[in-house]
Write a protein that holds these residues in place. Structure first.
Motif, PDB file in Angstrom:
ATOM      1  N   GLN A 159       0.792  -1.217   0.000  1.00  0.00           N
ATOM      2  CA  GLN A 159       0.000   0.000   0.000  1.00  0.00           C
ATOM      3  C   GLN A 159       0.827   1.270   0.000  1.00  0.00           C
ATOM      4  O   GLN A 159       0.260   2.351  -0.179  1.00  0.00           O
ATOM      5  CB  GLN A 159      -0.924   0.013   1.235  1.00  0.00           C
ATOM      6  N   VAL A 160       2.111   1.175   0.201  1.00  0.00           N
ATOM      7  CA  VAL A 160       2.941   2.373   0.307  1.00  0.00           C
ATOM      8  C   VAL A 160       4.119   2.261  -0.643  1.00  0.00           C
ATOM      9  O   VAL A 160       4.785   1.220  -0.701  1.00  0.00           O
ATOM     10  CB  VAL A 160       3.448   2.571   1.755  1.00  0.00           C
ATOM     11  N   GLU A 161       4.373   3.315  -1.402  1.00  0.00           N
ATOM     12  CA  GLU A 161       5.587   3.419  -2.205  1.00  0.00           C
ATOM     13  C   GLU A 161       6.632   4.086  -1.321  1.00  0.00           C
ATOM     14  O   GLU A 161       6.601   5.295  -1.096  1.00  0.00           O
ATOM     15  CB  GLU A 161       5.310   4.246  -3.460  1.00  0.00           C
ATOM     16  N   PHE A 162       7.542   3.285  -0.793  1.00  0.00           N
ATOM     17  CA  PHE A 162       8.417   3.777   0.264  1.00  0.00           C
ATOM     18  C   PHE A 162       9.306   4.923  -0.201  1.00  0.00           C
ATOM     19  O   PHE A 162       9.583   5.846   0.568  1.00  0.00           O
ATOM     20  CB  PHE A 162       9.268   2.628   0.809  1.00  0.00           C
ATOM     21  N   LEU A 163       9.781   4.872  -1.442  1.00  0.00           N
ATOM     22  CA  LEU A 163      10.650   5.940  -1.912  1.00  0.00           C
ATOM     23  C   LEU A 163       9.917   7.281  -1.932  1.00  0.00           C
ATOM     24  O   LEU A 163      10.509   8.323  -1.637  1.00  0.00           O
ATOM     25  CB  LEU A 163      11.196   5.617  -3.295  1.00  0.00           C
ATOM     26  N   LEU A 164       8.637   7.280  -2.283  1.00  0.00           N
ATOM     27  CA  LEU A 164       7.863   8.527  -2.257  1.00  0.00           C
ATOM     28  C   LEU A 164       7.766   9.061  -0.833  1.00  0.00           C
ATOM     29  O   LEU A 164       7.863  10.275  -0.599  1.00  0.00           O
ATOM     30  CB  LEU A 164       6.470   8.292  -2.832  1.00  0.00           C
ATOM     31  N   LEU A 165       7.578   8.166   0.109  1.00  0.00           N
ATOM     32  CA  LEU A 165       7.548   8.577   1.512  1.00  0.00           C
ATOM     33  C   LEU A 165       8.891   9.140   1.944  1.00  0.00           C
ATOM     34  O   LEU A 165       8.971  10.174   2.626  1.00  0.00           O
ATOM     35  CB  LEU A 165       7.158   7.376   2.380  1.00  0.00           C
ATOM     36  N   PHE A 166       9.970   8.487   1.539  1.00  0.00           N
ATOM     37  CA  PHE A 166      11.307   8.965   1.887  1.00  0.00           C
ATOM     38  C   PHE A 166      11.590  10.336   1.276  1.00  0.00           C
ATOM     39  O   PHE A 166      12.174  11.205   1.921  1.00  0.00           O
ATOM     40  CB  PHE A 166      12.355   7.963   1.426  1.00  0.00           C
ATOM     41  N   TYR A 167      11.189  10.525   0.035  1.00  0.00           N
ATOM     42  CA  TYR A 167      11.417  11.816  -0.614  1.00  0.00           C
ATOM     43  C   TYR A 167      10.654  12.933   0.089  1.00  0.00           C
ATOM     44  O   TYR A 167      11.158  14.060   0.210  1.00  0.00           O
ATOM     45  CB  TYR A 167      11.009  11.747  -2.090  1.00  0.00           C
ATOM     46  N   ALA A 168       9.440  12.631   0.541  1.00  0.00           N
ATOM     47  CA  ALA A 168       8.666  13.642   1.256  1.00  0.00           C
ATOM     48  C   ALA A 168       9.357  14.036   2.564  1.00  0.00           C
ATOM     49  O   ALA A 168       9.443  15.224   2.911  1.00  0.00           O
ATOM     50  CB  ALA A 168       7.256  13.123   1.531  1.00  0.00           C
ATOM     51  N   LEU A 169       9.866  13.057   3.295  1.00  0.00           N
ATOM     52  CA  LEU A 169      10.578  13.368   4.542  1.00  0.00           C
ATOM     53  C   LEU A 169      11.877  14.102   4.263  1.00  0.00           C
ATOM     54  O   LEU A 169      12.267  15.000   5.018  1.00  0.00           O
ATOM     55  CB  LEU A 169      10.863  12.065   5.299  1.00  0.00           C
ATOM     56  N   PHE A 170      12.553  13.708   3.195  1.00  0.00           N
ATOM     57  CA  PHE A 170      13.808  14.381   2.838  1.00  0.00           C
ATOM     58  C   PHE A 170      13.555  15.837   2.459  1.00  0.00           C
ATOM     59  O   PHE A 170      14.384  16.709   2.719  1.00  0.00           O
ATOM     60  CB  PHE A 170      14.461  13.630   1.673  1.00  0.00           C
ATOM     61  N   GLU A 171      12.417  16.110   1.855  1.00  0.00           N
ATOM     62  CA  GLU A 171      12.074  17.485   1.474  1.00  0.00           C
ATOM     63  C   GLU A 171      11.848  18.354   2.699  1.00  0.00           C
ATOM     64  O   GLU A 171      12.155  19.548   2.695  1.00  0.00           O
ATOM     65  CB  GLU A 171      10.819  17.477   0.596  1.00  0.00           C
ATOM     66  N   VAL A 172      11.334  17.765   3.771  1.00  0.00           N
ATOM     67  CA  VAL A 172      11.102  18.528   5.005  1.00  0.00           C
ATOM     68  C   VAL A 172      12.423  18.883   5.678  1.00  0.00           C
ATOM     69  O   VAL A 172      12.579  19.971   6.237  1.00  0.00           O
ATOM     70  CB  VAL A 172      10.199  17.721   5.960  1.00  0.00           C
ATOM     71  N   GLN A 173      13.387  17.948   5.674  1.00  0.00           N
ATOM     72  CA  GLN A 173      14.703  18.172   6.273  1.00  0.00           C
ATOM     73  C   GLN A 173      14.591  18.528   7.758  1.00  0.00           C
ATOM     74  O   GLN A 173      15.208  19.469   8.258  1.00  0.00           O
ATOM     75  CB  GLN A 173      15.453  19.279   5.527  1.00  0.00           C
ATOM     76  N   SER A 174      13.774  17.744   8.467  1.00  0.00           N
ATOM     77  CA  SER A 174      13.620  17.938   9.913  1.00  0.00           C
ATOM     78  C   SER A 174      13.922  16.611  10.583  1.00  0.00           C
ATOM     79  O   SER A 174      13.182  15.633  10.409  1.00  0.00           O
ATOM     80  CB  SER A 174      12.197  18.407  10.244  1.00  0.00           C
ATOM     81  N   ASP A 175      14.987  16.561  11.365  1.00  0.00           N
ATOM     82  CA  ASP A 175      15.358  15.321  12.050  1.00  0.00           C
ATOM     83  C   ASP A 175      14.277  14.889  13.028  1.00  0.00           C
ATOM     84  O   ASP A 175      13.959  13.703  13.139  1.00  0.00           O
ATOM     85  CB  ASP A 175      16.686  15.507  12.784  1.00  0.00           C
ATOM     86  N   ALA A 176      13.701  15.835  13.751  1.00  0.00           N
ATOM     87  CA  ALA A 176      12.674  15.500  14.737  1.00  0.00           C
ATOM     88  C   ALA A 176      11.440  14.917  14.053  1.00  0.00           C
ATOM     89  O   ALA A 176      10.845  13.942  14.522  1.00  0.00           O
ATOM     90  CB  ALA A 176      12.310  16.742  15.544  1.00  0.00           C
ATOM     91  N   PHE A 177      11.055  15.511  12.941  1.00  0.00           N
ATOM     92  CA  PHE A 177       9.880  15.027  12.219  1.00  0.00           C
ATOM     93  C   PHE A 177      10.132  13.626  11.661  1.00  0.00           C
ATOM     94  O   PHE A 177       9.286  12.736  11.786  1.00  0.00           O
ATOM     95  CB  PHE A 177       9.546  16.004  11.082  1.00  0.00           C
TER      96      PHE A 177
END
Length: 1169
Positions: free
Chosen positions: A543-561
């Motif tokens: 159900q999840v495309e993990f790379l898309l999830l990773f790219y979204a987190l990488f775009e935020v660039q927040s370690d805490a998040f």
């Protein structure tokens, strides 16, 4: 122009087609024809001595190009060469088509002309591109049509490159003598069609209605079809051949027509040039006919640098901006698309002119796009856009959102008007370079790039008015996130990244100025909650495309998040196709503290190993950070490496982490993996890390030397592998990145050591064949003095000593040491009984290339590469410096006792599998496998499926009934074993009391072979519990022998004979045996056995009265509604002990009984496949 490049030379080309006597006649008729037409003739003296090229030149100079051509066409029929006139007619039509294509694609190219830099970056192919394109269609195999696939990520300039190809062909600089016609098929446009044919697709590109279809398809080898954006159609190429069309005039669905063309059912002699995303569709390479797979890299790093210098003008500022972008892998990848590179330069140049810090304003892709929009709508010196400009921006965002949800990229007047964009606004958007005209005729527009439409759609959800869109197709933000991260829409590439970058980035001030009131602050908790629900679902890989999830987190660039979100992730499955994928995966995986399963695909994305220190490359450093998860995460149990190409340094970094005792991974699986280095690096980890217990190598080819190295590793007493499965993926199922259903393992405790002397051969058991004796170093000739290897073997098998004491005693015999010197475990392990030593010239280079080995004495001698590699000490590498340089440091409180505790408690070792599926094994490899089976005391499962091992069966079976063989499960499906080898398996069944599972499916055993197996199965000494004989060409005659076994063997619990044509006649004897009091069968599989309604009464009787049968599989049989009813009613009987009944999906007539059983559930569970 295209019409003239042939015209200059066409008379000469056609004269070359004439024979000598025909050419003389042409000269004579030329004189007569010119007189008849009233033209001034060329002097006969010049004509008489003129060669073909000279005559063509004389005619053109005297009469002009077109009159000279008309004169030649008039003469050709008079010398009986009307075929040249027909050819000229066809070429005239082709020239008109070329001219049309050139005009069309020049118009298309000019819409983005603002990105061009004259003399550097225009529509002309570079010399490298031209050379590559010519080479793609150079015959490699005679008489085989070409299929070339250009792979590139979405939005990386595939369409732009194909436009250059069409322009080069139209002006005659590319494929001039190779293809008469090239047809460009854009799947983005074709998906709007419902029904079409290949003829209609050709006619769509023709300049007029008189399409010479018969002439075009008469020479299919002169046709090239260019298919752009194949992923847009979601075409799987999996249709049954019966559904494909074979006539180019037949009208079918667009997907069917295109699939028929690509699978060479229509015009099979034509050439194909495809542009598609990697892995879209899945397994594309295996579905095409010998495709030439190429990576499209038309805009290289050197081109980006040159573009920056030309765009900025000031070289100093250009290099500063280029250095900043180059340090950011994600932004640098965007610059490989010319239009996005232009946008990047525009944004950076204006930010630098305003004196702003690029690290603060353009650090992410969303911030670069926001800077571009900010500069487009806010004049220089102003702090916010005008009220009219702000309204236009909101209307633009509304249009973009509608386009994303309706999968629309081209907008007409109706869509523009519905979202509040007036006719006068389109001119403004064109001037701002946010819009471009899609066609010259009509008022249709599109965004300058699809990424711009995605960014505007993300901005729409920050507006207060986002809840009230004029189109019902636009859904709320939670539906957007679910759709994006599940990859339900292939065209959504950066939408989620842009949304997270705007909501969680430091862009609130600029967003407030640009949009006025916006909702980024209130959306943050909603987005976080949606992501947490995605991460915590069961089976996330589906159900999840993990790379898309990773790219979204990488775009935020927040370690805490990232830490807050990823800490609960249990599984991660993703491919690493591009360098940015490595960067984002390395960033996100370090926060996956609860990860238990990791699946990764590593194609050829690593640089060539050049220079003194290739480890300094950023790509390998990111790969090392990913691999450090193996030792940093104490919960990780399973690692799958699929569809990968591992070079020396790539494998070295991976094994560096796997070999650590702090690595908790127990199951290691490879699927379709190619090793481009010495596999000894890989196999060594199993003698270093006692936690590794399961090895599966599916579709991983191994050479004979590599099989010897693997078997030597299994002979090492430190190796804890207990199940070995060398198999191949079954035909018909495409291998994908997602893991398959769980493999059932039969765990068993380690065989207890018997007190006293070394176990001897049982009475009456013949010794192993003489051909195996040289393979066992622990054996010696009678009368010979015991050698060192024999003494060590005896010591290592002494049952009354613990493992470490036995090793120490062997070490003292070999080389007495002072008491204060510790003998390392690896020394003794390396001298355990091994296979004969084989020379490997690669060994020394391999030894000196292992950067993590500090002590050269820890490496095997070059002559000993087939022996088990020495294991390091339980503390990891022998050198602290090596550990600090190449391995992740242990976290606080972490210890390395996990592996020691497992090794010290053999009674707690679980039997894991070791698989080598489709590994290219052959009969000679059975010699090494046989020797390993006689030595190894832990291996309980061996799967050799789909390897050509028939001739090696005698050697392998001789080892299977060796008294030291502990194997419990043997799988040899699809090994080309015929009935002549069944006596060897019968002997194994009689003499091996440990073997409980035998799978010989997909082998032509025939009834004769089954009868030989049944002779052994009827004996009381046979302990087999599971027998799989699927697709073994068994007939009703073979079922008689199986029935005798069921009625006499109390040990057999599972019988699988699906895929055999046994019919109702074969089921009869089996049913009688199932009701016999001595039958203990618990599971019977009769899937696809040609059963009908006639046998259902007997099957129902077994279901109702058998007191042992717990599972029955009758899928793939035409049982009829009445037969299904009988089975369902029997399953509801009071004496029924059946737990699982598997049947095929019901027909409408049969569905009633399934619904009835669903509402009134029987004691058993009915599965529908």
């Amino acid at each position: 122009m295209a019409a003239s490049f042939i015209s200059d030379f066409r008379i000469m080309w056609y004269l070359d087609e004439l024979k000598k006597n025909e050419f003389l006649q042409f000269k004579q008729l030329l004189q007569q024809e010119t007189v008849q037409r009233g033209l001034q003739p060329i002097p006969w003296a010049q004509v008489k001595k003129a060669k073909r090229q000279d005559l063509a030149s004389l005619m053109t100079q005297r009469y002009g190009e077109q009159p000279a051509w008309d004169l030649a066409l008039c003469i050709f029929p008079k010398i009986h060469r009307k075929d040249l006139c027909d050819k000229a007619s066809r070429e005239s039509s082709a020239n008109a088509y070329r001219a049309h294509i050139q005009k069309k694609f020049i118009r298309m190219w000019s819409r983005d002309a603002f990105t061009e830099i004259p003399g550097c970056f225009d529509q002309t192919l570079t010399s490298e591109e031209h050379e590559s394109l010519e080479e793609y269609f150079t015959p490699r195999v005679p008489r085989r049509p070409h299929t070339v696939v250009l792979k590139a990520l979405q939005r990386m300039g595939k369409t732009r490159f194909l436009m250059k190809v069409m322009l080069a062909w139209s002006d005659g600089t590319l494929y001039r003598d190779k293809f008469s016609f090239i047809f460009y098929l854009c799947c983005r446009e074709l998906k709007q069609l419902r029904v079409t044919s290949l003829a209609r697709l050709i006619c769509r590109e023709w300049p007029d209605d008189s399409v010479p279809l018969a002439d075009i398809v008469a020479q299919p080898e002169r046709i090239l079809f260019i298919v752009d954006s194949l992923e847009e159609l979601l075409c799987t190429l999996m249709e049954p051949e019966s559904e494909l069309c074979r006539d180019w005039r037949e009208e079918r669905s667009v997907k069917t027509v295109l699939s028929s063309l690509l699978r060479r059912k229509i015009l099979p002699e034509s050439a194909l040039l495809l542009a598609a995303m990697p892995m879209r569709p899945e397994g594309l390479e295996s579905k095409l006919d010998h495709p030439n797979m190429q990576d499209l890299r038309s805009f290289q790093a050197s081109h980006v640098k040159q573009y920056f210098c030309c765009s900025f003008g000031d070289r100093g500022r250009a290099m500063a901006a280029f250095s900043w972008v180059q340090s950011n892998e994600h932004l640098f990848t965007m610059c490989h698309v010319p239009l996005l590179c232009w946008m990047m330069c525009t944004s950076l140049k204006q930010e630098m002119e305003r004196g702003r810090d690029l690290a603060a304003t353009c650090c992410r892709s969303s911030s670069v796009f926001l800077s571009f929009m900010f500069q487009a709508f806010i004049p220089k010196g102003a702090i916010r856009p005008s009220q009219q400009g702000q309204g236009l921006l909101k209307a633009l965002c509304s249009l973009a959102a509608e386009g994303m949800w309706t999968d629309t990229w081209v907008f007409g007047e109706e869509e523009l008007r519905r979202n509040g964009i007036a006719d006068t606004d389109t001119t403004t958007l064109l001037d701002l370079r946010l819009f471009r005209k899609y066609s010259e005729s009509g008022s249709s527009y599109c965004f300058i790039h699809m990424c711009m439409q995605e960014f505007c759609a993300a901005m729409y959800y920050l507006l207060d008015s986002s809840r009230d869109h004029p189109s019902r197709a636009v859904r709320p933000i939670d539906a957007l996130l679910l759709t994006y991260f599940r990859k339900d829409r292939a065209s959504w590439v950066f939408l989620g990244c842009f949304l997270f970058g705007l909501v969680y980035g430091s862009e609130h001030q600029r967003l407030d100025a640009l949009l006025g009131m916006q909702r980024s602050r209130e959306l943050a908790p909603q987005l976080l909650g949606c992501l947490r629900s995605l991460v915590e679902i069961k089976e996330p890989e589906e159900q999840v495309e993990f790379l898309l999830l990773f790219y979204a987190l990488f775009e935020v660039q927040s370690d805490a998040f990232a830490s807050h979100l990823m800490s609960s992730l249990r599984e991660a499955h993703f491919p690493l196709r591009e360098r940015p994928d490595l960067a984002v995966a390395a960033y996100c995986l370090k926060y996956c503290y609860s990860l238990r399963e990791l699946t990764v695909s590593v194609p050829e994305i690593f640089p060539e190993e050049r220079g003194p220190n290739p480890m300094s490359s950023r790509t390998l450093l990111w790969w090392r950070q990913i691999c450090c998860v193996l030792t940093a995460n104490e919960h990780l149990q399973k690692l799958l490496v699929v569809e990968s190409k591992l070079s020396r340094w790539t494998l070295l970094i991976l094994c560096c982490q796997l070999r650590q005792t702090t690595c908790p991974v127990q199951r290691l699986e490879t699927r379709k993996v190619s090793f481009f280095c010495e596999t000894g690096i890989f196999f060594e980890v199993f003698t270093s890390n006692p936690n590794l217990q399961h090895l599966s190598m599916t579709s991983t080819q191994l050479s004979h030397d590599e099989v010897w190295v693997l078997c030597s590793t299994l002979c090492n007493p430190v190796c804890n592998l207990q199940e070995l499965l060398p198999q191949r993926a079954r035909a018909g199922g495409a291998t994908s990145l997602m893991p398959r259903a769980s493999v059932l393992c039969w765990p068993g405790p380690t065989a207890p050591a018997r007190a006293g002397k070394e176990p001897r051969r049982r009475p009456g058991t013949p010794p192993s064949p003489a051909r195996h004796r040289p393979l066992l170093p622990s054996r010696r000739r009678e009368g010979a003095a015991p050698g060192r290897a024999h003494r060590l073997a005896e010591t290592s098998r002494s049952p009354d000593l613990p493992g470490r004491e036995r090793a120490s005693r062997a070490g003292r015999r070999r080389n007495p040491k002072p008491e204060n010197v510790q003998v390392r475990r690896g020394r003794c392990a390396g001298e355990a009984p091994t296979l004969p030593r084989r020379r490997d010239p690669r060994a020394r280079s391999m030894a000196h290339s292992w950067g993590w080995v500090a002590d050269a004495r820890e490496l095997p001698h070059p002559r000993h590469t087939s022996a088990a590699f020495p294991a390091p000490s339980p503390r990891g590498p022998s050198s602290p410096e090596a550990s600090a340089q190449h391995m992740a440091p242990e976290g606080p409180g972490r210890t390395s006792t996990r592996g020691q505790s497992r090794q010290g408690s053999p009674e707690h070792v679980v039997s894991p599998p070791c698989r080598l599926q489709d590994s290219g094994l052959s009969a000679p490899d059975c010699k090494a496998l046989a020797s390993m089976l006689e030595i190894n005391r832990k291996l309980t499962l061996l799967d050799l499926s789909d390897n050509k091992l028939a001739e090696g069966v005698p050697t392998l079976c001789a080892a299977l009934y060796h008294p030291y063989c502990t194997l419990k499960t043997l799988v040899m499906a699809g090994c080309q074993i015929c009935e002549h080898f069944c006596p060897h398996f019968s002997e194994v069944l009689l003499r091996n009391t440990n073997l409980s599972h035998l799978d010989l499916s997909s082998n032509p055993l025939m009834d004769k072979g089954v009868a030989q197996l049944c002779e052994a199965l009827r004996q009381p000494t046979c302990r087999l519990q599971t027998l799989c004989l699927k697709q073994c060409k068994i007939t009703p005659r073979g079922c008689q022998d199986l029935a005798f076994v069921l009625a006499s063997n109390l040990n057999l619990r599972i019988l699988k004979i699906g895929g055999n044509n046994i019919g109702d006649a074969g089921v009869g004897p089996l049913i009688k045996a199932l009701l016999h009091p001595n039958c203990g069968l618990q599971e019977l599989s009769l899937d696809s056995c040609q059963l009908t309604r006639a046998c259902c009464e007997d099957l129902a009787s077994v279901i109702a009265h058998s007191q042992t049968l717990h599972e029955l599989d009758v899928t793939g049989n035409a049982l009829s509604p009445r037969g299904v009813m009988l089975l369902c009613e029997a399953a509801r009987g009071p004496r029924c002990v059946l737990r699982k009944l598997r049947m095929s999906r019901p027909s409408p007539e049969e569905a009633f009984w399934f619904d009835f059983c669903r509402d009134n559930p029987p004691p058993c569970v009915i599965y529908v496949d």
